[in-house]
Structures are given as C-alpha cells and as structure tokens.
Design an enzyme around this catalytic site. Structure first.
Site, PDB file in Angstrom:
ATOM      1  N   ASP A 322       0.850  -1.198   0.000  1.00  0.00           N
ATOM      2  CA  ASP A 322       0.000   0.000   0.000  1.00  0.00           C
ATOM      3  C   ASP A 322       0.880   1.240   0.000  1.00  0.00           C
ATOM      4  OD1 ASP A 322      -3.261   0.296   0.916  1.00  0.00           O
ATOM      5  OD2 ASP A 322      -2.012   2.096   0.932  1.00  0.00           O
ATOM      6  N   LYS A 418     -19.513   0.873 -11.680  1.00  0.00           N
ATOM      7  CA  LYS A 418     -19.345   2.130 -12.413  1.00  0.00           C
ATOM      8  C   LYS A 418     -18.594   1.934 -13.726  1.00  0.00           C
ATOM      9  CE  LYS A 418     -19.649   5.013  -8.290  1.00  0.00           C
ATOM     10  NZ  LYS A 418     -20.133   3.913  -7.448  1.00  0.00           N
ATOM     11  N   LYS A 430     -11.751   1.959 -14.730  1.00  0.00           N
ATOM     12  CA  LYS A 430     -11.933   0.579 -14.259  1.00  0.00           C
ATOM     13  C   LYS A 430     -12.400  -0.332 -15.393  1.00  0.00           C
ATOM     14  CE  LYS A 430     -11.457  -0.527 -10.430  1.00  0.00           C
ATOM     15  NZ  LYS A 430     -10.236  -0.971  -9.721  1.00  0.00           N
ATOM     16  N   ARG A 548     -23.651  15.282  -9.397  1.00  0.00           N
ATOM     17  CA  ARG A 548     -22.298  15.767  -9.615  1.00  0.00           C
ATOM     18  C   ARG A 548     -21.814  15.355 -11.001  1.00  0.00           C
ATOM     19  NH1 ARG A 548     -20.003  13.002  -4.258  1.00  0.00           N
ATOM     20  NH2 ARG A 548     -21.137  11.319  -5.293  1.00  0.00           N
TER      21      ARG A 548
END
Length: 621
Positions: A322, A418, A430, A548
């Site tokens: 990470d 999405k 993605k 948005r």
C-alpha cells in the site's frame, strides 16, 4: 469445560450444600412424622427417630454426592428453570431408589413407605430452595445505580428470545426498561401473557399501540427473523418516532441467560433487508491455504478486509502492499494481534512504480494476487483524470504484467459497477482495467479475472460516514437527487464473495456480484436521521444538491452486450468476455500512458476512444 472456582463461588456452593443437608434432615423427619400420623410420641417410642438420626449423615453425604455430578451446585439460582427441576427430580429418584432397596432388604429398619414419602418431601423442599431466589427477584423492586426513570417499552417477539429478554428487563439491575406490551405476528397469541405482559397485536398495530401505551422505546427481539421481515417491521417502528433497539441475529444463550448488554441500537444495515451472504469456506480455504498471497491496496477498506479474511484461511505468507503507511500500519498491527503465527509482510510503495512492483514479485513470488489498489472517488477523479488513469489503468497493467512474468496462479481485479456504461473517468478507468485483465488472460498461464460489485457500506468516502458526520454537525444532510439509487453490500459480504469468485477463476471472466435490491439514497439519509433520534426536514434538513459531474441516477451491473451465466453460488454470476482487438488495445495503451504522463488535457477523449460506452456529459438524468 474447566470450572473456575473463586472465593465467592466456594462460599455460595458451601451455603447451598448446607441448605441441602438441612433439607435432607427435615425431609426425613417429616416423612416419618407423616407415616406415624403426626404423632411425635409414636415416632420416639418406635425407635424410628433414633434409627433415622443414626443414618441421617449418610443420607446427607449421599445427597451431596449425587447432586454434584448433576451440576446442581453450578446453576445460577436467579435463572432456575425446568432443566434444573428435572435434575432435582432425577437426583431425588436415584437417592430414594437406593434407599428403598436398603429398606426393603431390612438393612435400614425403617417403614417401607419412608423412601416414597421422603422423595416427595425432599423434591418439594429442594425445588423451593432453588426457585425461591428467582421468585424474590421477580417481586422485589430493582435497585439501580442510576436514578433515570424506566422507559416504557414495547417488545417485538413473543418467542424464546423475547421471553428471555423480557425476563432480563424485569430482573436485571442494569435495565431501565419497563415492558408494557408485546407484539407478535402470530395472531393465536394475541391476548395471552408472557411474564404478566400482554401480547396486544401484530406488526400492523405497532404505530397505534405505541401511541396508545405512550411507548418510548421499541426492542426487536426476533433474531431468527428473515431479513425482509426485519426490514419491514423496523420501517413500521420508525413511524412511531420511538427509540429502536435490536437483539442481534447471532447470539448465544449461556446458562439460559440473555444479557441485555447484547441489545444494541438499530443500525442502517438492519433496514437494508438483505439475508446474510453464504460462501463455500472449504473451497476458499483450498486455494488459499499454504499459498503466498499479495494484496495491493491492502490498507484500504476492501483491501484490509481481504487481508483479514485471507489470514483466517492460513496462507503460507500474506503480503500487504500500500502507498499509505498509516493504513498499512493499522491492518498490520491488527493482524499481528489476531494471527500471531501468520508470516506477514507489509510493504510501502505505489503500483505506478514498475520497478517497485517488479522487485516485490521477484523477491516474494506471490501465487495469488488480489489487486485492490485504486483511486475510487468519482468527483475527485473528474477533476484529476490523469491521476485516475495513472493509478487505476497503469497500476493495474504493471501488476498484471508482473503477475504474468513471475507465474502467478490467480490474479483477481477488484472492479466496480461504475465500469458499466461509464459516465465518469473513474468508471471508465476501471472498464479499461477489465479489458486489460481479459487481454492478459488470453495470452498468459495466469488465471486473470475481475470481480464487479456496487457500493460497500462503511467504506472510506461512502455515503453513510458522510451522512453521520453531517447529522452530528446538525445538518443539512446532502443528497444529490431525490431519485438516485445505488446497490449496497457490507464490506465483509463483498470480500467473502470476491474470495469465492477467486476459487471459480478460469480465464478472463468478469464476475458480477448480486447486490440485492437497490436502495434509494434519499431513504437511506432519512432512515439514518431517524435512527439518530431526529425527524427529517424538521430537526435535520435534507438538501438536494444536484447530480455531480459524471454521476448517474442508477448504476448497472452488466453492459447490454454481456451475457450472464450462473455459478454454484447464486450470488455470483459471470459476464461473458467481450470480443476486442487486443493489438489495437495495446497501441492505445501506449498512447494513453504517454498522454497521462504529460498530464494531457485531452485524456478523456483518448479514454472514450478505448471505451466505446464511455459518455461524460455534465449530468445524467
């Protein structure tokens, strides 16, 4: 299970044994007195009294020896029940059965009727001593360390759990609830009583009865209720404006006791109406156990839960990778506490860094990779599209190429709904990741797959933490559109299905998780406000801010051209791989990488050339 003896327990058991000894003497004396028509003179002149007194210590010792293995000194008096009564009867039967044999053989010269009378009286006396404390607790007023007045409470559920909860409310010194009525959907119970509290109606009567009885708090005590019923009943309860509490679905009945500490406030998760997700743990364990597993983005919401569940399946080695050191440190410390035997490696670095990624694969040779590292915040990525491409697309590409080069067995990409007909750069990035996975799957021995799911409750940046923060600040709670809907799943549920999908991995599949029924975000906000003790649009304003950039009213799990086939787990489906020109995709990726590295203003146009379904109007209605 080993019994722990402390001073208080020893004193309690000693006192109880002393009481039983006294009761055995009293029972024997009364049995003889009854046998001789209550004539004390006859009792003395017959010699029976002296014989009894001679053998009484033996009777008492025998009683103790029989009561102990039947656990009559381990039970709690305040929870004396039918089970304890049964044990008393068994113990008395054994004792007086032996006594009858000795009297019948004239080894102890007492009347033949003595064992039967003794058994009857001894059973009565020992039962009274065991149940007297419980009865006293029921009648004596509770003392409390607090002076708060008791809340008028409605209990939902007249089953075993409801009965135990009611008993605790009535007897526990920690309770401030006065249960005045019970609700149950079984109409045959209406008008009956449990522990002197009347069952007054079913779910359809909740609102009326709450007003009628001036209810302040409602406790839902049906832990086995299906998720759909729980959701419906709790939504009705919300209409009352009362405080809501629930007995969790998984609870233990220990020594016949339900602790009121197990009862918690109703959470928004209780209102989603989802049944618990089930997975094949043996199948997951089979492909994870003894393996070296790498989790990129291992400190994030999904990544950290992946690490927790993977660690539970005994991998040989778990590598957390990470960029954010604080997140990585937190999950590292948690896993070290929980799984001290686990060989855990925590590495800091970015999936963008090709050399860093290559060195990790070269040194540790992971066999299974879960790629969860990604930028995921839609509005932020709309303002920084090049960063979305650098991290999501090329981070995935770097890790995927390293997985192929170093012979990884299974590569699992964490994708999102999405990516379907994306209207934002995050979703489009993605979708390119999914295309990379399918492209790599066709030319590699590694099993490359993607797992696509919707929003996860409680993840960093999700709506629930945002709504809670806005409620704490007194509002307003902001919802983009009154009709916006999303699919939700808890983080542990999503991750368990990701692991299951990894077991199904073959080549290039896009696994689609069944997210259940969609949820209106407006309803979610209003429920959270009510659960926080406020009234929507009265105490806390709900403000609609408009969609948005890149946001749509609803998310999709499949593109129109994708087929769908099922797996052994009905919550995991497989979208058929799409046909694509892989050489063209490779050329486009070269151009895309160059453009994002130069922070090109035309990055979205390049993305739309790769992802034909990507549309990016300012708002989607």
């Amino acid at each position: 299970m080993k019994i722990r003896w402390n001073k208080q327990k020893i004193i309690r058991v000693a006192l109880l044994m002393l009481v039983d000894i006294v009761m055995s003497f009293l029972a024997g004396f009364l049995a003889l007195l009854i046998r001789l028509d209550f004539s004390l003179d006859s009792l003395i002149s017959s010699g029976y009294l002296n014989i009894f007194l001679h053998w009484a210590p033996v009777f008492a010792a025998a009683l103790i020896c029989v009561f102990f293995p039947l656990k009559l000194y381990n039970s709690l008096w305040e929870f004396a029940s039918v089970d304890e009564l049964l044990h008393i009867l068994i113990a008395v039967f054994i004792l007086n059965g032996i006594l009858f044999v000795t009297v019948a053989l004239d080894w102890i010269p007492l009347p033949l009727s003595f064992p039967a009378l003794n058994a009857l009286i001894l059973s009565l006396l020992t039962t009274v001593t065991r149940f007297s404390y419980r009865m006293l607790r029921s009648f004596l007023p509770k003392e409390s360390g607090e002076n708060a007045s008791q809340r008028r409470t409605m209990l939902i559920g007249a089953g075993n759990a409801g009965m135990f909860v009611l008993r605790e409310f009535q007897t526990s010194v920690n309770s401030h609830n006065h249960v005045v009525c019970v609700i149950d959907d079984d109409d045959s119970k209406r008008g009956q009583y449990i522990r002197n509290v009347k069952i007054v109606g079913n779910r359809n009567d909740i609102v009326r009865i709450a007003d009628e009885y001036h209810i302040e708090e409602i406790v839902f005590a049906i832990p086995a209720a299906p998720a759909k019923d729980r959701k419906e009943i709790l939504k009705i309860c919300q209409e009352t404006g009362c405080r809501l509490k629930i007995l969790p679905g998984i609870f233990q009945l220990a020594n016949g006791e339900v602790s009121i500490q197990k009862i918690r406030d109703v959470d928004v998760l209780d209102l989603l109406g989802r049944d618990s997700v089930s997975v094949d743990l043996s199948q997951i364990a089979e492909y994870l156990q003894g393996k070296t597993v790498l989790v990129t983005g291992g400190g994030g919401s999904i990544g950290s839960e992946l690490c927790r569940q993977i660690a539970a399946h005994e991998p040989q080695k778990l590598i957390i990778f990470d960029i954010y050191e604080n997140n990585a440190y937190e999950i590292q410390q948690e896993l070290r506490r929980t799984y001290p035997q686990l060989e855990l490696i925590t590495l800091i670095g970015s999936v963008r860094d090709t050399e860093r990624v290559e060195s990790i694969f070269d040194i540790y040779r992971p066999e299974i990779v879960f790629h969860a590292a990604a930028h995921k915040h839609v509005p932020l990525m709309e303002d920084s599209p090049n960063e979305a491409i650098k991290n999501n697309v090329f981070g995935t590409y770097h890790v995927a190429k390293a997985a192929d080069k170093y012979g990884v067995n299974t590569f699992v990409l964490i994708s999102t709904d999405k990516a379907v007909n994306p209207t934002n750069i995050m979703g489009a990035s993605k979708r390119i990741c999914e295309m990379i996975v399918q492209m790599m799957a066709n030319a590699s021995k590694t099993k490359f797959v993607a797992v696509r799911f919707g929003n996860v409750l409680g993840s960093n940046g999700s709506v629930i933490p945002l709504f809670k923060k806005q409620i704490e600040e007194g509002g307003p709670v902001t919802v983009t559109h009154p009709d916006i809907i999303r699919y939700f799943m808890t983080i542990p549920e999503a991750v368990s299905l990701v692991l299951q999908a990894g077991a199904y991995a073959n080549r290039g599949e896009i696994f689609v998780l069944d997210m259940g029924e969609p949820v209106h975000i407006d309803d979610l906000a209003r429920n959270l406000i009510r659960l926080s003790g406020f009234e929507p649009d009265v105490d806390i304003e709900i403000k609609y801010t408009g969609l948005r950039p890149g946001e749509k009213l609803y998310e999709e799990m499949l593109m129109d051209e994708e087929g769908l086939r099922s797996t052994a787990n009905h919550l995991i489906h497989i979208g058929q791989p799409l046909q694509m020109d892989e050489e063209k995709l490779r050329r486009q990726l070269v151009l895309l990488e160059d453009a994002c590295n130069h922070n090109s203003d035309g990055i979205k146009d390049l993305v739309s050339e790769i992802v034909a379904t990507y549309h990016c109007p300012a708002t989607i209605h």
